[in-house]
Motif scaffolding. Structure first.
Motif, PDB file in Angstrom:
ATOM      1  N   GLY A 137       0.773  -1.300   0.041  1.00  0.00           N
ATOM      2  CA  GLY A 137      -0.062  -0.110  -0.048  1.00  0.00           C
ATOM      3  C   GLY A 137       0.636   1.111   0.072  1.00  0.00           C
ATOM      4  O   GLY A 137       0.077   2.305  -0.298  1.00  0.00           O
ATOM      5  N   ALA A 138       2.053   1.059   0.193  1.00  0.00           N
ATOM      6  CA  ALA A 138       2.815   2.397   0.315  1.00  0.00           C
ATOM      7  C   ALA A 138       3.222   2.612  -1.109  1.00  0.00           C
ATOM      8  O   ALA A 138       3.435   2.016  -1.937  1.00  0.00           O
ATOM      9  N   PRO A 139       3.374   3.947  -1.420  1.00  0.00           N
ATOM     10  CA  PRO A 139       3.418   4.381  -2.817  1.00  0.00           C
ATOM     11  C   PRO A 139       5.015   4.090  -3.288  1.00  0.00           C
ATOM     12  O   PRO A 139       5.779   4.347  -2.606  1.00  0.00           O
ATOM     13  N   GLN A 140       5.044   3.831  -4.418  1.00  0.00           N
ATOM     14  CA  GLN A 140       6.423   3.563  -5.153  1.00  0.00           C
ATOM     15  C   GLN A 140       6.324   3.916  -6.475  1.00  0.00           C
ATOM     16  O   GLN A 140       5.280   3.933  -7.197  1.00  0.00           O
ATOM     17  N   PHE A 141       7.696   4.355  -7.095  1.00  0.00           N
ATOM     18  CA  PHE A 141       7.918   4.540  -8.423  1.00  0.00           C
ATOM     19  C   PHE A 141       8.743   3.338  -8.845  1.00  0.00           C
ATOM     20  O   PHE A 141       9.731   2.798  -8.164  1.00  0.00           O
ATOM     21  N   PHE A 142       8.906   3.103 -10.272  1.00  0.00           N
ATOM     22  CA  PHE A 142       9.983   2.137 -10.904  1.00  0.00           C
ATOM     23  C   PHE A 142      10.680   3.108 -11.808  1.00  0.00           C
ATOM     24  O   PHE A 142      10.072   3.952 -12.678  1.00  0.00           O
ATOM     25  N   GLN A 143      11.988   2.900 -11.908  1.00  0.00           N
ATOM     26  CA  GLN A 143      13.050   3.403 -12.490  1.00  0.00           C
ATOM     27  C   GLN A 143      13.260   2.620 -13.664  1.00  0.00           C
ATOM     28  O   GLN A 143      13.906   1.537 -13.459  1.00  0.00           O
ATOM     29  N   LEU A 144      13.116   3.006 -14.851  1.00  0.00           N
ATOM     30  CA  LEU A 144      13.297   2.172 -16.027  1.00  0.00           C
ATOM     31  C   LEU A 144      14.794   2.917 -16.723  1.00  0.00           C
ATOM     32  O   LEU A 144      15.056   3.882 -17.044  1.00  0.00           O
ATOM     33  N   TYR A 145      15.899   1.901 -16.919  1.00  0.00           N
ATOM     34  CA  TYR A 145      16.993   1.925 -17.466  1.00  0.00           C
ATOM     35  C   TYR A 145      16.455   1.479 -18.986  1.00  0.00           C
ATOM     36  O   TYR A 145      16.342   0.149 -18.974  1.00  0.00           O
ATOM     37  N   MET A 146      16.332   2.013 -20.014  1.00  0.00           N
ATOM     38  CA  MET A 146      15.831   1.752 -21.172  1.00  0.00           C
ATOM     39  C   MET A 146      16.941   0.686 -21.856  1.00  0.00           C
ATOM     40  O   MET A 146      18.028   0.929 -21.914  1.00  0.00           O
ATOM     41  N   SER A 147      16.284  -0.451 -22.187  1.00  0.00           N
ATOM     42  CA  SER A 147      17.156  -1.401 -22.880  1.00  0.00           C
ATOM     43  C   SER A 147      16.979  -1.339 -24.501  1.00  0.00           C
ATOM     44  O   SER A 147      16.048  -0.668 -24.970  1.00  0.00           O
ATOM     45  N   LYS A 148      18.059  -1.751 -25.296  1.00  0.00           N
ATOM     46  CA  LYS A 148      17.774  -1.645 -26.725  1.00  0.00           C
ATOM     47  C   LYS A 148      16.662  -2.798 -27.062  1.00  0.00           C
ATOM     48  O   LYS A 148      16.205  -2.713 -28.236  1.00  0.00           O
ATOM     49  N   ASP A 149      16.384  -3.862 -26.243  1.00  0.00           N
ATOM     50  CA  ASP A 149      15.363  -4.719 -26.387  1.00  0.00           C
ATOM     51  C   ASP A 149      14.061  -4.180 -25.637  1.00  0.00           C
ATOM     52  O   ASP A 149      13.827  -4.338 -24.570  1.00  0.00           O
ATOM     53  N   TRP A 150      13.021  -4.016 -26.812  1.00  0.00           N
ATOM     54  CA  TRP A 150      12.067  -3.402 -26.288  1.00  0.00           C
ATOM     55  C   TRP A 150      10.908  -4.506 -25.658  1.00  0.00           C
ATOM     56  O   TRP A 150      10.003  -4.325 -24.718  1.00  0.00           O
ATOM     57  N   ASP A 151      11.246  -5.898 -25.951  1.00  0.00           N
ATOM     58  CA  ASP A 151      10.558  -6.936 -25.249  1.00  0.00           C
ATOM     59  C   ASP A 151      11.098  -6.779 -23.833  1.00  0.00           C
ATOM     60  O   ASP A 151       9.978  -7.191 -22.896  1.00  0.00           O
ATOM     61  N   PHE A 152      12.118  -6.424 -23.625  1.00  0.00           N
ATOM     62  CA  PHE A 152      12.569  -6.467 -22.065  1.00  0.00           C
ATOM     63  C   PHE A 152      11.832  -5.166 -21.396  1.00  0.00           C
ATOM     64  O   PHE A 152      11.476  -5.246 -20.264  1.00  0.00           O
ATOM     65  N   ASN A 153      11.929  -4.193 -21.839  1.00  0.00           N
ATOM     66  CA  ASN A 153      11.293  -2.852 -21.468  1.00  0.00           C
ATOM     67  C   ASN A 153       9.817  -3.139 -21.024  1.00  0.00           C
ATOM     68  O   ASN A 153       9.334  -2.735 -20.093  1.00  0.00           O
TER      69      ASN A 153
END
Length: 371
Positions: A137-153
């Protein structure tokens, strides 16, 4: 201690007695193994920008306000409709298992205990789901290091949405890794698996250097990527690593719901400006179109005050939290946040500011102190 692949992880779990946050670094160095400590503490090249990040707060001074007729300042605030008890949040920091066996799970618990906002890195030691579950229930953000592989993203973004994160932080200032001499000296290889990389790796995600990990990261990141992530997730996208008004406006034009002013804690481009020195011009250009998050060099409650007064809506930090994590686990993290909030509350009172809205309107003066 817990041993993983020969690496000794702290299992400490205790509240900390803290004089000040800078003092935690020397204490944490005693228990975090050399390679892990070097990775956490180090900046790029000779650490010039890293040092300037904190020194830059001396470039502005807080104006005391007497006869203000206030008491008991209120630290609560809101961003993207999320109610928070403190304007200080956890910056996304990789591989927190280097500091403690419970890694991001313990950090999430400690941040939740103070009513703050947690953010988790793509390169975390624990999965998105496990970190979210550690603080239900606590608020969280997710930080993305974008990959060359969009399936991974897409896979990571799917997991983040499923876990209930409230926003996506897209890091855009680390398309290659900075020249980090501490890691070279220590011949540092990540000893602990990175949970979000495991299913996309042939092995278990361990034994890689930071250069190898960045090799799979996207070197080309543009405005279309911001739009793509925002449309896919339907979540606010906060673009992290902004250091100029032009880039801030470009990000907003691409659909960013927030701007994150940061130079990656001095870990990427050495010789660039201190983050605090560029914050006012970026805030002026953004002109309240979207919220601004700020990090890099924050070590004191007065730094939090100055950043908010200079245009930030939330202030983030990481290294002192990781030191508290190593020294005391979730309770150590809680202790770090309580210390900086305590200092900040004192500054608010002395500056005659009752609310965070008041802090944002507080004047700063500028003198060129030589020492």
């Amino acid at each position: 201690m817990t041993e993983v692949n020969g690496y000794q992880q702290s299992d400490n779990e205790k509240k900390l007695t803290i004089l000040n946050l800078p003092a935690l670094e020397a204490e944490a160095k005693k228990i975090i193994p050399t390679g892990g400590f070097g990775y956490i503490v180090g900046g790029a090249e000779d650490d010039w920008t890293l040092r300037q990040n904190t020194l830059a707060f001396q470039h502005a001074q807080i104006v005391p306000k007497a006869l203000s007729n206030i008491e008991s300042p209120d630290l609560s605030t809101q961003i993207f409709g999320i109610d928070l008890k403190t304007p200080v949040m956890m910056a996304p920091a990789a591989a927190q298992g280097l500091a403690h066996s419970q890694g991001e799970k313990a950090t999430a618990k400690g941040v939740a205990a103070v009513g703050g906002l947690m953010s988790q890195s793509t390169y975390s030691s624990t999965s998105i789901a496990d970190t979210a579950a550690a603080a239900p229930g606590a608020p969280q953000f997710f930080q993305l290091y974008m990959s060359k592989d969009w399936d991974f993203n897409y896979s990571l973004l799917d997991e983040a949405v499923k876990a209930g994160v409230k926003g996506i932080i897209l890091t855009v200032d680390a398309t290659v890794d900075g020249y980090r001499e501490q890691d070279i000296i220590n011949n540092f290889q990540f000893p602990i698996p990175m949970a979000n990389l495991e299913k996309f790796s042939a092995g278990d995600g361990k034994g890689k250097g930071i250069g190898e990990i960045y090799a799979s990261a996207a070197q080309k990141i543009g405005e279309d990527d911001v739009r793509r992530i925002a449309e896919y997730t339907k979540l606010p996208v906060i673009v992290k690593g902004i250091e100029s008004p032009e880039d801030a406006l470009r990000a907003i034009g691409a659909g960013a719901s927030g701007i994150y002013v940061s130079n990656h804690g001095g870990r990427e481009l050495n010789g660039g400006p201190a983050a605090f020195d560029v914050l006012p011009s970026i805030a002026k250009a953004v002109n309240h179109q979207v919220p601004i998050i700020f990090d890099s060099g924050v070590r004191r409650g007065s730094h939090v005050f100055k950043a908010l007064a200079a245009g930030a809506d939330l202030v983030a930090f990481a290294r002192p939290v990781l030191y508290g994590l190593a020294l005391g686990g979730a309770q150590g993290v809680q202790s770090v946040f309580e210390q900086i909030d305590h200092e900040f509350e004192i500054v608010m009172q002395l500056a005659g500011t009752k609310t965070i809205a008041d802090v944002k309107q507080a004047p700063l003066t500028h003198f060129n102190y030589q020492d």
